[in-house]
Design an enzyme around this catalytic site. Sequence first.
Site, mmCIF file in Angstrom:
data_model
loop_
_atom_site.group_PDB
_atom_site.id
_atom_site.type_symbol
_atom_site.label_atom_id
_atom_site.label_comp_id
_atom_site.label_asym_id
_atom_site.label_seq_id
_atom_site.Cartn_x
_atom_site.Cartn_y
_atom_site.Cartn_z
ATOM 1 N N LYS A 1 0.837 -1.198 0.000
ATOM 2 C CA LYS A 1 0.000 0.000 0.000
ATOM 3 C C LYS A 1 0.871 1.248 0.000
ATOM 4 O O LYS A 1 2.056 1.201 0.336
ATOM 5 C CB LYS A 1 -0.928 -0.010 1.215
ATOM 6 C CG LYS A 1 -0.215 -0.139 2.553
ATOM 7 C CD LYS A 1 -1.216 -0.297 3.688
ATOM 8 C CE LYS A 1 -0.491 -0.435 5.026
ATOM 9 N NZ LYS A 1 -1.427 -0.524 6.153
ATOM 10 N N TYR B 1 13.665 31.483 1.255
ATOM 11 C CA TYR B 1 12.453 32.251 1.565
ATOM 12 C C TYR B 1 12.519 32.887 2.956
ATOM 13 O O TYR B 1 13.083 32.329 3.889
ATOM 14 C CB TYR B 1 11.228 31.331 1.519
ATOM 15 C CG TYR B 1 10.736 31.016 0.122
ATOM 16 C CD1 TYR B 1 10.300 32.028 -0.731
ATOM 17 C CD2 TYR B 1 10.684 29.699 -0.333
ATOM 18 C CE1 TYR B 1 9.837 31.732 -2.001
ATOM 19 C CE2 TYR B 1 10.222 29.394 -1.593
ATOM 20 C CZ TYR B 1 9.803 30.417 -2.427
ATOM 21 O OH TYR B 1 9.346 30.122 -3.684
#
EC number: 5.1.1.1
Length: 725
Positions: free
Chosen positions: A390, A617
């Site tokens: 999964k 940033y």
Amino acid sequence: MVVAIHTSPLLSYSADADFLLTRVLCRVAVPFFFMVTGYFVAGDFFIRRDGAFKKFLRYIKKTAVLYGSAILLYLPVGIYAGHYKELNISSVIRMLLFDGTFYHLWYFPACMIGVALVYLMSISGIKIQVWMVVSGALYLIGLLGDSYFGCIKEGSVLYHIYMQGFQIFSYTRNGLFMAPIFLILGIKIFLGNKFYSESKVSFENKNALKTKKLSGAGMESGKSTQDSLNLLANCIGLTVFGLLMVAEAFTLRHFGVQRHDSMYIMLIPTAIFLMKALLAWQGRSSKFLRNTAMWIYILHPVMIVVVRGAARALHLTGILVDNSLGHYLAVSCFSTIAAVVLSQWTERKKKEDFKCGRAWIELSRSALRQNVTALQKRVPDACKLMPALKADAYGHGAVLIARELADMGVDAFCVASVEEGIELRRHGIKGEILILGYTHPDLFPLLFRYRLSQTVVDFPYAVLLNRYGKKIHVHIGVDTGMHRLGERSENVDRLYNICRMKNLIVDGMYTHLCADDTLKKREMEFTDLQAKVFYKLIKELEERGCPRPKIHLQSSYGIFHYPELAEDYVRVGIALYGVLSTGEDTEKYKDILKPVLSLKARITSVRNLYAGESAGYGLEFQAKKDMKIAALSIGYGDGYPRGLSGGESAVLIEGRRAPVIGRICMDQTIVDVSGIPGVKAGDVAVLIGKSGEEEISVCHLAKETGTITNEILSRMGARLERIVV
């Protein structure tokens, strides 16, 4: 050697010298090819039974495609040369299975037949020593039809048997009589080397500290001396038996015994000592050279035609055709040039699919195999692994991992959704695929179409599945205390009715142990209670007449903490990939579990950052002194956690740590490379994995970001390329 056999380089100078070269010495080539195939391909049949059939089929398919392509290539030449006149069904079968459709192509069906026989030997359960005797007997039969044919009295029963045989195959030099013995010998050498290597590793592991402290250099010296002695012995053996083969060949030639000249008695020991002598040298594997050699073998008859045509056109027949050595050199040269060009072209075509240009994941095949072996050893033989694939196999790449597991003999998998199951089916994954989660009723047709097994999440859901009207394979989920999915264990009547529904084929029943990741008293008591409740339910259903399906309780932690609960399956998840959920847990089993995944990225730019300047940033990072920084082509959009920004995290470049600075961006990450000389754009940074002596584990990233390894791995971005190494 093969080109020499087909061009007779020394014939213009001496018939005896050419016989020695092409009909004796060069005859070791094809047996050597067979032994190499036995060593590198068929040896696994005898040590790794799981997955052997798929490896066998893969080899046969690959060789058949190569053979078919070569047939098409030589079809026009064969038609022009008149090779296919007066064909009938028996002659077509003879050419395809034994003789080859062109004179050198017999090797490919011989390989396929020989490898098929060896595979059947491997699954028979009979010891390899017995099969060596059998294959040796086949070789002796072949000898009488080849170099020793003149020993058979003309007109005798045996003579007539061989003459009938030659209606089926033109030569006994084929996959039935010649190939098996050399394949088996290659396998025998492989098994001997593997046994020696594993014994040596085991011994060294047991005595590692003693070896390091007392005799590190001495053992290396002893090993080197032993290797030198082995090499010398093998070279002497090669020389002695090579000379005996020469004597054998000239004796047979003198008495006119030979019908053909591919098989000699002394060819067997000569080939053995040649193989062992060459194995003494350790070199780097080169796919380019392997491909070039393959193309030379396939193309050289074409080049014989080309050289003859070019010689006529250029009025050089005397040099390039009539002179046997000139002819040989020209054919070899043209064949090599054509082979190199084709190899480079195919490599270039593959590079168009280059997957390491930006950021990528490397998956270690050896680590995955080691983990599978280690986990299988911790459960009974009757208990099979049902790996959890999964979330794209916890970020590793479900299709890639499933293919590797299938190659190891794993044939049951579990996923979270119908979409994940379909993805596996569309990529050829067979066996059982169990969906652990919910599938919407509108998608029930997909369960039927793709042969997927569905978890029954509760009784109302079972009713919906049954109403679909077609037979659906299911595993019944039982809620024993996690209260997530599954029908509650106390609802025995409901569970009984699910088992009796006519459209549900109940293949399995399982529960999930929600507190098996720790051995604290409270959690252990709860886990014991879950197990007791589950087993009590199974017993009650059996007493009511419900056949016992395959049952499973364990996941990764259950294997280690509750081995007694191993049943038909174990739904192994995170442990399969070489880690557990936390660093502390992973450390406990580091000797048996090896991380499968490494995360890497390219350096895109290197620049100076001066004191007082900011990077990234929000001006979050400011340089206190002049430094050198590098931008990496990876960010949180790829699953590299943004929570690592401005912390103590680092990446590895050339075996050194480069701290992460500033905020991690969606596509870029900035690191400090001031202490790493020579860093340049295009270099590789390791974000998870090893570089030199340093390592950054996924456990470290999970701890730094306050989560578990499962989350870090499962969030690896889809745009990351994944390659198996």
